[in-house]
Design a protein around this motif. Sequence first.
Motif, PDB file in Angstrom:
ATOM      1  N   HIS A  67       0.750  -1.293   0.096  1.00  0.00           N
ATOM      2  CA  HIS A  67       0.006  -0.056   0.171  1.00  0.00           C
ATOM      3  C   HIS A  67       0.821   1.409  -0.089  1.00  0.00           C
ATOM      4  O   HIS A  67       0.403   2.344  -0.621  1.00  0.00           O
ATOM      5  CB  HIS A  67      -0.885  -0.052   1.153  1.00  0.00           C
ATOM      6  N   GLY A  68       1.997   1.320   0.555  1.00  0.00           N
ATOM      7  CA  GLY A  68       2.812   2.213   0.628  1.00  0.00           C
ATOM      8  C   GLY A  68       3.360   2.737  -0.794  1.00  0.00           C
ATOM      9  O   GLY A  68       3.528   4.186  -0.763  1.00  0.00           O
ATOM     10  N   ILE A  69       3.184   1.785  -1.805  1.00  0.00           N
ATOM     11  CA  ILE A  69       3.840   2.427  -2.959  1.00  0.00           C
ATOM     12  C   ILE A  69       2.736   3.350  -3.405  1.00  0.00           C
ATOM     13  O   ILE A  69       3.012   4.117  -4.647  1.00  0.00           O
ATOM     14  CB  ILE A  69       3.860   0.964  -3.893  1.00  0.00           C
ATOM     15  N   ILE A  70       1.492   3.369  -3.076  1.00  0.00           N
ATOM     16  CA  ILE A  70       0.315   4.427  -3.440  1.00  0.00           C
ATOM     17  C   ILE A  70       0.949   5.949  -3.301  1.00  0.00           C
ATOM     18  O   ILE A  70       0.763   6.691  -4.178  1.00  0.00           O
ATOM     19  CB  ILE A  70      -0.872   4.217  -2.927  1.00  0.00           C
ATOM     20  N   PRO A 166       5.854   6.634 -24.657  1.00  0.00           N
ATOM     21  CA  PRO A 166       5.622   5.562 -25.382  1.00  0.00           C
ATOM     22  C   PRO A 166       6.464   4.338 -24.796  1.00  0.00           C
ATOM     23  O   PRO A 166       7.570   4.543 -24.413  1.00  0.00           O
ATOM     24  CB  PRO A 166       6.087   5.651 -26.623  1.00  0.00           C
ATOM     25  N   GLN A 167       5.725   3.081 -24.744  1.00  0.00           N
ATOM     26  CA  GLN A 167       6.539   1.831 -23.890  1.00  0.00           C
ATOM     27  C   GLN A 167       7.686   1.358 -24.939  1.00  0.00           C
ATOM     28  O   GLN A 167       7.118   1.539 -25.933  1.00  0.00           O
ATOM     29  CB  GLN A 167       5.363   1.015 -23.431  1.00  0.00           C
ATOM     30  N   PRO A 168       8.468   0.670 -24.537  1.00  0.00           N
ATOM     31  CA  PRO A 168       9.537  -0.003 -25.129  1.00  0.00           C
ATOM     32  C   PRO A 168       8.570  -0.860 -26.404  1.00  0.00           C
ATOM     33  O   PRO A 168       7.698  -1.361 -25.857  1.00  0.00           O
ATOM     34  CB  PRO A 168      10.182  -0.586 -24.271  1.00  0.00           C
ATOM     35  N   GLU A 169       9.485  -1.244 -27.441  1.00  0.00           N
ATOM     36  CA  GLU A 169       8.919  -1.927 -28.291  1.00  0.00           C
ATOM     37  C   GLU A 169       8.646  -3.475 -27.840  1.00  0.00           C
ATOM     38  O   GLU A 169       7.768  -4.320 -28.408  1.00  0.00           O
ATOM     39  CB  GLU A 169       9.920  -2.079 -29.722  1.00  0.00           C
ATOM     40  N   THR A 170       9.301  -3.773 -26.946  1.00  0.00           N
ATOM     41  CA  THR A 170       9.225  -5.239 -26.338  1.00  0.00           C
ATOM     42  C   THR A 170       8.122  -5.617 -25.463  1.00  0.00           C
ATOM     43  O   THR A 170       7.749  -6.697 -25.161  1.00  0.00           O
ATOM     44  CB  THR A 170      10.602  -5.526 -25.706  1.00  0.00           C
ATOM     45  N   ALA A 171       7.708  -4.367 -25.101  1.00  0.00           N
ATOM     46  CA  ALA A 171       6.546  -4.568 -24.010  1.00  0.00           C
ATOM     47  C   ALA A 171       5.288  -5.389 -24.843  1.00  0.00           C
ATOM     48  O   ALA A 171       5.002  -4.993 -25.931  1.00  0.00           O
ATOM     49  CB  ALA A 171       6.032  -3.239 -23.660  1.00  0.00           C
ATOM     50  N   GLN A 289       0.089   3.229  -8.990  1.00  0.00           N
ATOM     51  CA  GLN A 289       1.031   2.373  -9.179  1.00  0.00           C
ATOM     52  C   GLN A 289       1.260   1.813 -10.797  1.00  0.00           C
ATOM     53  O   GLN A 289       2.368   1.980 -11.279  1.00  0.00           O
ATOM     54  CB  GLN A 289       1.220   1.117  -8.204  1.00  0.00           C
ATOM     55  N   PHE A 290       0.251   1.576 -11.313  1.00  0.00           N
ATOM     56  CA  PHE A 290       0.453   0.989 -12.620  1.00  0.00           C
ATOM     57  C   PHE A 290       0.691   2.301 -13.487  1.00  0.00           C
ATOM     58  O   PHE A 290       1.564   2.137 -14.191  1.00  0.00           O
ATOM     59  CB  PHE A 290      -1.130   0.732 -12.991  1.00  0.00           C
ATOM     60  N   LEU A 291       0.089   3.453 -13.246  1.00  0.00           N
ATOM     61  CA  LEU A 291       0.800   4.613 -14.121  1.00  0.00           C
ATOM     62  C   LEU A 291       2.131   4.924 -13.601  1.00  0.00           C
ATOM     63  O   LEU A 291       2.930   5.172 -14.818  1.00  0.00           O
ATOM     64  CB  LEU A 291      -0.113   5.799 -13.996  1.00  0.00           C
ATOM     65  N   ALA A 292       2.627   4.825 -12.572  1.00  0.00           N
ATOM     66  CA  ALA A 292       3.935   5.387 -12.161  1.00  0.00           C
ATOM     67  C   ALA A 292       4.928   4.719 -12.459  1.00  0.00           C
ATOM     68  O   ALA A 292       5.971   4.858 -12.999  1.00  0.00           O
ATOM     69  CB  ALA A 292       4.000   5.768 -10.608  1.00  0.00           C
ATOM     70  N   GLU A 293       4.440   3.242 -12.662  1.00  0.00           N
ATOM     71  CA  GLU A 293       5.445   2.077 -13.069  1.00  0.00           C
ATOM     72  C   GLU A 293       5.838   2.386 -14.886  1.00  0.00           C
ATOM     73  O   GLU A 293       6.822   2.046 -15.358  1.00  0.00           O
ATOM     74  CB  GLU A 293       4.806   0.784 -13.216  1.00  0.00           C
ATOM     75  N   ARG A 294       4.985   3.078 -15.273  1.00  0.00           N
ATOM     76  CA  ARG A 294       5.174   3.343 -16.860  1.00  0.00           C
ATOM     77  C   ARG A 294       5.915   4.640 -17.212  1.00  0.00           C
ATOM     78  O   ARG A 294       6.101   4.742 -18.297  1.00  0.00           O
ATOM     79  CB  ARG A 294       3.884   3.279 -17.511  1.00  0.00           C
ATOM     80  N   LEU A 295       6.070   5.426 -16.022  1.00  0.00           N
ATOM     81  CA  LEU A 295       7.043   6.488 -16.170  1.00  0.00           C
ATOM     82  C   LEU A 295       8.321   6.288 -16.022  1.00  0.00           C
ATOM     83  O   LEU A 295       8.833   5.302 -15.207  1.00  0.00           O
ATOM     84  CB  LEU A 295       6.325   7.637 -15.199  1.00  0.00           C
TER      85      LEU A 295
END
Lengths: 319, 197
Positions: A67-70, A166-171, A289-295
């Motif tokens: 939860h702390g990751i929020i 944009p996410q990497p091509e391999t994603a 968390q989902f959005l921050a992982e993509r940054l």
Amino acid sequence: MMETEYGPGRTIPHPVMFRVLDAEADDTTIPEIKVEHKSEYAYYPGCVDYYDVEMQFSHMNYGDTNHGIIFDSSIKLLRAVGIQPMILDRSFMKCCGHDQLWQGKVDIFERMRDYNTKIIKMLGVKTLVTSCAEGYRTFRLDYKLDGVRVVHITTFLYERGLRIPPQPETAKRIRVAFQDPCRSGRQMPIDPVYEEPRELVKRVDNADLVELKTFRADAQCCGVAQMMYCNDKTKGLTRKRMDEATEVDADYLLTACPKCLTHFGCLHHENRWQPGEERYTYKVMDITQFLAERLPGDYPTGSNVDTKRKEPPLPGRRG
Amino acid sequence: MIGTATSPAPPVPSPPADPLVAYYRNVRQMNLTLAKDRYKQGFKVRTQEYIRGRGTLAIVDEEICMGCTHCFDNCAFESISMVDRKFALPEYSYTSRKAIIIEENCVGCEKCAIVCPVDAITMVTKHGFVVKDGRVVSTTAPPPPPPRPPTPTPVKLATLAPAPAPKAPTPAPSPPEPAEEPPEESGEEEGEGGDAP
């Protein structure tokens, strides 16, 4: 069992969290507040760290659900849209009082509300950002914060135009489902948050948004109201909701409410116990968390500062 | 010098250059420790609620138990087992995990009752034990006789009783009353001893 005026009845067992939060409310003296960075934008993290301790202590997933990751992700996202928020820290703020209000402990709630209102006015907050659906509803409706704009973080990020690179091509392409929390959805009579999280998910270029069987105002509950009481019936409801995500073949089940995260994470872990019974193959996480992982970049708050979190525990029993 | 000054320095991460980042990290750490400290206080009070020790047994209220397995992990005597109860509804069925107590192993240490987050576990007395004055006592076995030094010469005591009366209370407990009892007991013992051989 206890004797009530209506005959024998059972008290609802409260997690230790509520005893801690209730005990906090008794002391209403305002401490000396030293905020190193003052800003008109304030971020209220809520009780996310308390959830972590509660999960590590009393629930079955041993802190597997983070939860702390929020907190970490929200700060990262707010910095990404150019906001350096002041943190309304738990050392001088109290709990928002949502749980106490909805459990009927109105006197405790009013004590918390008056205290928090005083401090928010004192610090001169203009915009109050919460990452929690319940905090959003409580500050917006149940507090009387005239002159303070209360927004949910997804609304705020959408307004400020968060760009996900944009996410990497391999994603791989991923299928993402969003669970509408009741407090920011169907139980929010003004400004419900339906559209913004979905728009934000669509900005991740390798993510496909899929809708669960029930969504928006019809969205089914995650099972448990607050952290109130988990029993067989509520587990059935949670199971039903998680099965909906299995039916649409989701890779991620997102939510905007830490308590939905708690209950989903609990059942997720429980069903990983027996190797033959892996029901849920998707990940459950908060939308921040989902959005921050993509940054790109690191978490400014120092993510996973807890040493226990470096190696996630194995599923199943310890030892 | 070496003995006093050696303190293992924890690996301190270098402070970030950005003061704002330092502020965020500081607040984050503070919140974590705050939550932990406040939790610790909440648990201290719970150890006073239950009876403990020999003659007690833990019981689980299955309606309250939510299967968190915390008692299971904390039991030192392997006296807790987790079972899956099945709940069948017309549309679907699901299992819910519950704790059960293995009574042969339970020693009544109350550890499970302390760690239970929802107070589903309480301590009860076993058959043959009752709670009296806050402690668990057995009802079947007679209470052990109080230790009493053998009184070889009751006659002497009876004769000497009036003279050392003021300083009697400190060395011997209650001098005048035992003076009447010992003769009876000694008489019984003698009688039994006479019967046996």
